[in-house]
Design an enzyme around this catalytic site. Structure first.
Site, PDB file in Angstrom:
ATOM      1  N   GLU C  69       0.827  -1.194   0.000  1.00 33.47           N
ATOM      2  CA  GLU C  69       0.000   0.000   0.000  1.00 33.47           C
ATOM      3  C   GLU C  69       0.870   1.256   0.000  1.00 33.47           C
ATOM      4  O   GLU C  69       0.551   2.253  -0.655  1.00 33.47           O
ATOM      5  CB  GLU C  69      -0.930   0.012   1.224  1.00 33.47           C
ATOM      6  CG  GLU C  69      -1.995  -1.083   1.205  1.00 33.47           C
ATOM      7  CD  GLU C  69      -1.468  -2.470   1.563  1.00 33.47           C
ATOM      8  OE1 GLU C  69      -0.313  -2.579   2.032  1.00 33.47           O
ATOM      9  OE2 GLU C  69      -2.209  -3.452   1.367  1.00 33.47           O
ATOM     10  N   HIS C 138     -11.421  -6.005   7.391  1.00 30.26           N
ATOM     11  CA  HIS C 138     -12.020  -5.641   6.107  1.00 30.26           C
ATOM     12  C   HIS C 138     -13.238  -4.755   6.285  1.00 30.26           C
ATOM     13  O   HIS C 138     -13.955  -4.503   5.331  1.00 30.26           O
ATOM     14  CB  HIS C 138     -12.418  -6.914   5.343  1.00 30.26           C
ATOM     15  CG  HIS C 138     -11.264  -7.801   5.017  1.00 30.26           C
ATOM     16  ND1 HIS C 138     -10.642  -8.582   5.952  1.00 30.26           N
ATOM     17  CD2 HIS C 138     -10.591  -8.014   3.860  1.00 30.26           C
ATOM     18  CE1 HIS C 138      -9.649  -9.262   5.381  1.00 30.26           C
ATOM     19  NE2 HIS C 138      -9.594  -8.930   4.124  1.00 30.26           N
TER      20      HIS C 138
HETATM   21  C1  LIG Z   1      -1.498  -5.186   4.538  1.00 33.98           C
HETATM   22  C2  LIG Z   1      -2.481  -6.037   3.797  1.00 33.98           C
HETATM   23  N1  LIG Z   1      -2.825  -5.671   2.550  1.00 33.98           N
HETATM   24  C3  LIG Z   1      -3.739  -6.391   1.870  1.00 33.98           C
HETATM   25  C4  LIG Z   1      -4.340  -7.501   2.397  1.00 33.98           C
HETATM   26  C5  LIG Z   1      -5.411  -8.275   1.608  1.00 33.98           C
HETATM   27  N2  LIG Z   1      -4.891  -9.596   1.193  1.00 33.98           N
HETATM   28  C6  LIG Z   1      -5.119 -10.703   1.940  1.00 33.98           C
HETATM   29  S1  LIG Z   1      -4.282 -12.031   1.367  1.00 33.98           S
HETATM   30  C7  LIG Z   1      -3.623 -11.167   0.091  1.00 33.98           C
HETATM   31  C8  LIG Z   1      -2.659 -11.843  -0.857  1.00 33.98           C
HETATM   32  C9  LIG Z   1      -1.466 -12.371  -0.133  1.00 33.98           C
HETATM   33  O1  LIG Z   1      -0.606 -13.026  -1.010  1.00 33.98           O
HETATM   34  P1  LIG Z   1       0.643 -13.843  -0.463  1.00 33.98           P
HETATM   35  O2  LIG Z   1       1.444 -13.008   0.461  1.00 33.98           O
HETATM   36  O3  LIG Z   1       1.343 -14.397  -1.645  1.00 33.98           O
HETATM   37  O4  LIG Z   1       0.022 -15.003   0.416  1.00 33.98           O
HETATM   38  P2  LIG Z   1      -0.960 -16.188  -0.033  1.00 33.98           P
HETATM   39  O5  LIG Z   1      -2.353 -15.701   0.146  1.00 33.98           O
HETATM   40  O6  LIG Z   1      -0.646 -16.526  -1.448  1.00 33.98           O
HETATM   41  O7  LIG Z   1      -0.651 -17.301   0.887  1.00 33.98           O
HETATM   42  C10 LIG Z   1      -4.079  -9.838   0.115  1.00 33.98           C
HETATM   43  C11 LIG Z   1      -3.717  -8.801  -0.867  1.00 33.98           C
HETATM   44  C12 LIG Z   1      -3.949  -7.838   3.712  1.00 33.98           C
HETATM   45  N3  LIG Z   1      -4.462  -8.918   4.339  1.00 33.98           N
HETATM   46  N4  LIG Z   1      -3.026  -7.101   4.375  1.00 33.98           N
END
Ligand SMILES: Cc1ncc(C[n+]2csc(CCOP(=O)(O)OP(=O)(O)O)c2C)c(N)n1
Ligand SMILES: Cc1ncc(C[n+]2csc(CCOP(=O)(O)OP(=O)(O)O)c2C)c(N)n1
Ligand SMILES: [Mg+2]
Ligand SMILES: [Mg+2]
Lengths: 378, 333, 333, 378
Positions: C69, C138
């Site tokens: 972000e 959220h």
């Molecule tokens: C600071 C933050 N930004 C956005 C989100 C929303 N979000 C939840 S999971 C995700 C993707 C995460 O991807 P990754 O780190 O590759 O983990 P995975 O879900 O693939 O295990 C996002 C954008 C969040 N939880 N926290």
């Protein structure tokens, strides 16, 4: 409709168990019970999460992210820990939690939206159910777990304890500033921490090649003077072995390690997601052939550690275990609304007690806005 | 001490000396107290609040870190989760913002989301406030960002004597605390500080001066400006030194305003959603029919902290407080 | 259109469709409009607000970024400094906090510290609000952190029709804007939206309903709850839909309260230092002798957003608004 | 009293001009006027900052951070730019600003605490004084400049322009999350940006070896797939050459570069600092011998590009230029208080006009709190 192209990561990594279940390296020194436990844990995790998915579809669970197809990574990492160690999981490490006995009913009650206080009241932990490894609450805000893990590890170092702190980071979350902070502090203070990068190649809809221009995630830790490894994340032996080495280094005062485990998110990001919208789902085939449970099962059958009958029996047990967790979680009553006030600050401030009283009045069908003196409602 | 009850010897101290000695005293009695921050070790803090501490306690208790506010808070929270009473320092409140992620996700929320299982007993020392001809980023008072956030105590001493008891209490307390130190108070003012150790409550305002006509609610460096205003104005002024901005001591505020019927909130922060807004709202809600005049807010303006040539006109002072007091005293329905 | 003056054809639209079409329309007329964020490209946004845009405009106009972000805002500000009308997306307001550094240091401050030489004409789309059984992170409504900060407009539509004119105006405006989108509004409500293009002012509240007895000041998803409350209560309620939370349209608020003599502020955010505090303070300051009752705040409670089993009891609704209206109607000196 | 130990960085870096002024590599292709201009710029910068330091001591300037002993780094970097390019400086890059003619009087008025609007009113930029390279306002919050620079560079890339964006980061500031964001985005989007790491080995009182466990700062950019260089930051030729290569790569669409320039903060962090409190000031001797101006002067004298008389004449000119900047800056009146309201939001909100009126009343000795109706003061 636009679809992302995929770039398959190099498979020039540490691997012990090939996708077909044959050995291409030395298996870890585990006895048959231990080998079976790893298998059991992956199967149970998968069954549990599939059940939670169905409960989501029927409205009982609000949202769930599964680790299906990635079970070997959190499991191999967590299994490298010893009682008394600390683990800081996110939301896609369930196999690690299951391994150390974090109760399934409590996990499910959480997925069903119960407040933690309600879960503690109705499914309390006791000496028998308290996991021997310390688990932090799961982290939703990405990256936030990482500096906390460093602080935990630094505490042990400063107190001359040989406890190890282990945590996870997704491929996407390596882009957060918290990742930078944590790896940097870990390197400078040489803390006994292990960072597992669960590179499943997707962050919701964004592929790993849009997260970074570096060739591997592993090499990122060079920037912090932190040694790294890169392993086949669907190979339980490879993950376990490199995680174990990392844990040992940490325990021996040799500082942090970063381990990239290459896996693939073969399913939806979570139950609100539909991957076919943004990626070519045919890619899944390639990864389904590399499934961590299938290859491990083939190995165990070939080695005679398991028979087909054992597997059938296990599946029955697993069904029962899941069913009883579901029953127990369903028995947890809806959380009481006043729980929302719990565990903020100690004591009860004027404001907190006034708002508790307002909520209570509202629930009683009385007007909560008629205390004109601040002396409370009569 | 519950307020003015400490007896015995006192020594003249300024705020820097008091902070320094209180940190040392807490570190002597509790091995889990560790300081974390940049420029806190050999240099002893850019304002010298940690001077000498690394010599006495070593670099495992006074820990200079890499230059990342978010890294400092995130690491400190991890330590606190493991039972250490960490005292991280944010060198200037204006540089706190990169740490807002860790602040929101772990520092203020860990206990709540763990259902009370995990405590974060840390005390973030945060240097704030203007009036010393520093740059704009070094002069901010943005406590509103903290006070709107549940799960953290915000403590703000108005001078050395308060600081000693409040800092000791903060460090010993199991809730996370932000402890604000106004840099203008560091050296400008000396007062007798009791030699014996004491703590002050972390949820009670102090009646700094009793009066019958008008209540001035204030804190930090503005308390002494309020006192000057009270001396200069033709009214019997009651001054409340809030001391703890979160949770608010609403009872003391309401008691006072119900007695006087008039209220001025006086603070350095910007007006819009400054704490004066909340205090006005609370007074309006629970003492409306006792009010003889609208609550007035004598505050900074709704601007970014200006350059140092004109910070004097931005910052509230005794004169601005006096105007507000006179305004509410002169109000007629 | 200055409010209700758009004529001609309308089409039934929900908020997701409206945002999507308005983004597309602005991108068609101005090549410097680019979208920046994660999950905005092929997936079309986790709520589908950017669906199809990458197909029409390509990946140099709809830019999926790494998952940071702070990186998104910092990059967007740099683009805006060079004249692009960037529209960065923050997927959930609860994940805005790691970007607070860039927000405070560059987004809201660049123009002021450059003496007006450097503009930052961007519009941050921020998805906020609770009530859809999502997780706590959220569901947050923390506009107070934005509104306490000078140098940025905060715009918050209450439905598709408002959203269309406000979003177009935000993108075209040279000030930085945060444009808040309440996720509960995305699909639950359809209304006729004028087909022609129009903008709405970024500093004027809308009188959503005229009334003589009591003013309800609200915004976002609470506007329709307020309308239900007004229908259910035995009083002639005037409803103000603020639309822009910063700068506040104080004139419209004061005019209304001076007419009705009673005021309720109704919002989803926590109460302490929620915007209700500021509105109460302003009404108290400038309409004190016209008030027939204290201003009341019907709001969320001062807690972290709770889990989804009990969010319904946290969130204000028509019933809570009705209580507040009845309370001020029933107040007697 | 505790003092930090120092770890001298490896001098295994790109160098053209040895500390004694002899060549150990190929000098860049610059004519005598250009060579003299670089010299002049460093000397002028030093004289200007020393004057500002004295003005701080006498109370006219509130605070100043000098780049004394580091002049070659920002200068060599900025000189690699072309008109129309963009530069995002911090507070310790004055030689770069001086090179491109950012007016000294405006710089000094800023140090004296004048509001930017006041400076624009009294020392306006015109076609003649507007620097040909675009400078952002200087950044005080560490790291914040970095993602903005990436955004600037991305804009040029997306618009098919061959403009380059260049910025700086201190050794200490590499620890900020913004650094991570910027390098990562720069790598992923392959933007035409140049990052100059001005490694002066100290961040106020904290030495570089407490910032990171990586061996060099240069190698940090590997984590982002961004190529890097490491040069002697006190060698104007080395900095200029590698910065020029980096600028050319960017201009040719070959993406970002990270250049670590190894220098040393031989003076105080700023005028509020006293380094002897935390470091062994004898270390300075080593670095004084590596001064960028001294070695360059020796070279120019040896090459006959400059004579001692030239230097004397230049010093006189420099004194005059500084003196006239001081005079002009002193002529700028104190900023008017109402300037604090300028340039926040467009238009004038109710609140802004009301508060402007309050301030005006206060300055007139009238009570600003007696508008009870919101209709204004009569
Ligand atoms: C600071 C933050 N930004 C956005 C989100 C929303 N979000 C939840 S999971 C995700 C993707 C995460 O991807 P990754 O780190 O590759 O983990 P995975 O879900 O693939 O295990 C996002 C954008 C969040 N939880 N926290
Ligand atoms: C975000 C932030 N935190 C803290 C500060 C206070 N501060 C100003 S300069 C400085 C040290 C910077 O060190 P370095 O990056 O090495 O740059 P140098 O001053 O050595 O050129 C600090 C801590 C700041 N300006 N911004
Ligand atoms: Mg992933
Ligand atoms: Mg430095």
């Amino acid at each position: 409709m636009a679809l992302w192209s995929e770039e398959r990561p190099s498979e020039d990594f540490y691997r012990v168990l090939a996708p077909d279940g044959t050995l291409v390296g030395d298996p870890p020194d585990l006895d048959d019970d231990e080998l079976r436990e790893l298998y059991w844990t992956m199967k149970l995790t998968r069954a549990f999460e599939d059940k939670a998915l169905r409960m989501q579809r029927s409205g009982e669970v609000s949202i769930i992210s599964r680790c299906r197809g990635e079970e070997a990574t959190p499991l191999g990492a967590a299994a490298a820990l010893s009682p008394g160690d600390w683990c800081f999981p996110l939301y896609r490490q369930r196999s690690g939690l299951v391994y150390w006995g974090v109760p399934l009913d409590r996990q499910l009650a959480n997925l069903m939206g119960a407040e933690p206080e309600t879960i503690d009241d109705h499914l309390p932990l006791d000496d028998a159910t308290e996991p021997p490894v310390n688990f932090s609450p799961g982290y939703v805000p990405l990256g936030a777990n990482l500096p906390n893990t460093v602080g935990s590890a630094l505490t042990d170092k400063l107190n001359d304890r040989d406890t190890v702190s282990l945590t996870f980071v997704g491929d996407g979350s390596t882009s957060q500033g918290d990742f930078h902070d944590a790896l940097n502090f870990a390197g400078v203070f040489e803390v006994p921490a292990v960072f597992i990068c669960q590179n499943n190649q997707w962050a919701i809809s964004v592929p790993a090649h849009r997260q970074t221009a570096s060739e591997t995630f592993a090499e990122k830790s060079d920037a912090y003077g932190v040694p790294n490894e890169r392993v086949d994340g669907n190979d339980i032996f490879a993950v376990y072995e490199k995680a174990t080495e990392a844990v040992e280094r940490a325990r021996n005062g040799e500082g942090p390690t970063f381990v990239e485990c290459v896996t693939y998110r073969i399913v939806e990001h979570n139950t609100a997601d539909e991957p076919s919208v943004y990626r070519d789902e045919e890619q899944r085939e390639y990864w389904l052939e590399r499934d961590p449970i299938d290859r491990y099962e083939a190995y165990l059958l070939a080695e005679g550690v398991l028979t087909d009958e054992d597997i059938d029996a296990m599946e029955d047990e697993i069904s029962e275990e899941v069913a009883s967790a579901v029953a127990a979680a369903r028995d947890v009553p809806e959380s009481a609304p006043h729980r929302m006030f719990d565990n903020h600050l100690r004591g009860e401030s004027w404001n907190e007690s006034h708002q508790r009283a307002e909520l209570e009045r509202e629930l009683d069908g009385k007007n909560p806005f008629v205390d004109w003196t601040g002396e409370g409602f009569e | 001490m519950s307020d003015a009850q400490v007896t015995g010897e006192t020594t003249e101290r300024n705020l820097v000396e008091t902070i320094n000695e209180t940190l040392a005293a807490e570190m002597r009695t509790d091995d889990t107290v560790r300081l974390l921050g940049y420029d806190i070790g050999p240099i002893g803090g850019v304002y010298r609040t940690t001077e000498g501490l690394i010599d006495e306690f070593g670099d495992e208790r006074v820990i200079d870190t890499p230059l990342s506010e978010n890294g400092i808070l995130g690491t400190a929270v991890g330590m606190a989760m493991r039972g250490e009473r960490v005292v991280p320092e944010i060198q200037f409140m204006g540089f706190f913002y990169p740490a807002f992620g860790q602040f929101m996700y772990t520092l203020v929320k860990m206990r709540e989301r763990s259902g009370g299982a995990v405590d974060v007993p840390l005390t973030v020392r945060m240097v704030c406030g203007g009036g010393v001809k520093s740059s704009e980023y070094h002069s901010e008072s943005t406590e509103s960002y903290l006070v709107h956030t549940p799960g953290v105590r915000v403590v703000y001493p108005s001078g050395p004597r308060e600081a000693k008891g409040l800092l000791a209490a903060s460090i010993r307390h199991d809730d996370p605390v932000v402890f604000m130190e106004h840099k203008k108070l560091y050296r400008t003012h000396r007062e007798p500080v009791p030699d014996e150790e004491y703590t002050l409550p972390l949820d009670r305002a102090r009646v700094a001066r009793e009066g019958e006509d008008v209540t001035v609610v204030t804190w930090g460096a503005m308390v002494r400006e309020a006192e000057q205003a009270a001396d200069a104005v033709d009214a019997d002024v009651e001054i409340l030194d809030l001391r703890t901005l979160s949770p608010l001591d609403i009872e003391t505020v309401l008691d006072s305003v119900k007695k006087t019927g008039r209220c001025v909130v006086f603070h350095e922060a910007r007006r819009t959603l400054g704490l004066g807004a909340e205090l006005t709202a609370v007074v309006n809600e629970y003492a409306f029919d006792r009010l003889l005049a609208p609550v007035q807010r004598a505050t900074g303006y709704d601007v970014h902290f200006p350059g140092n040539q004109i910070e004097g006109e931005y910052l509230p002072d005794a004169q601005r407080a006096k105007y507000a007091i006179e305004a509410v005293m002169g109000y007629e329905f």
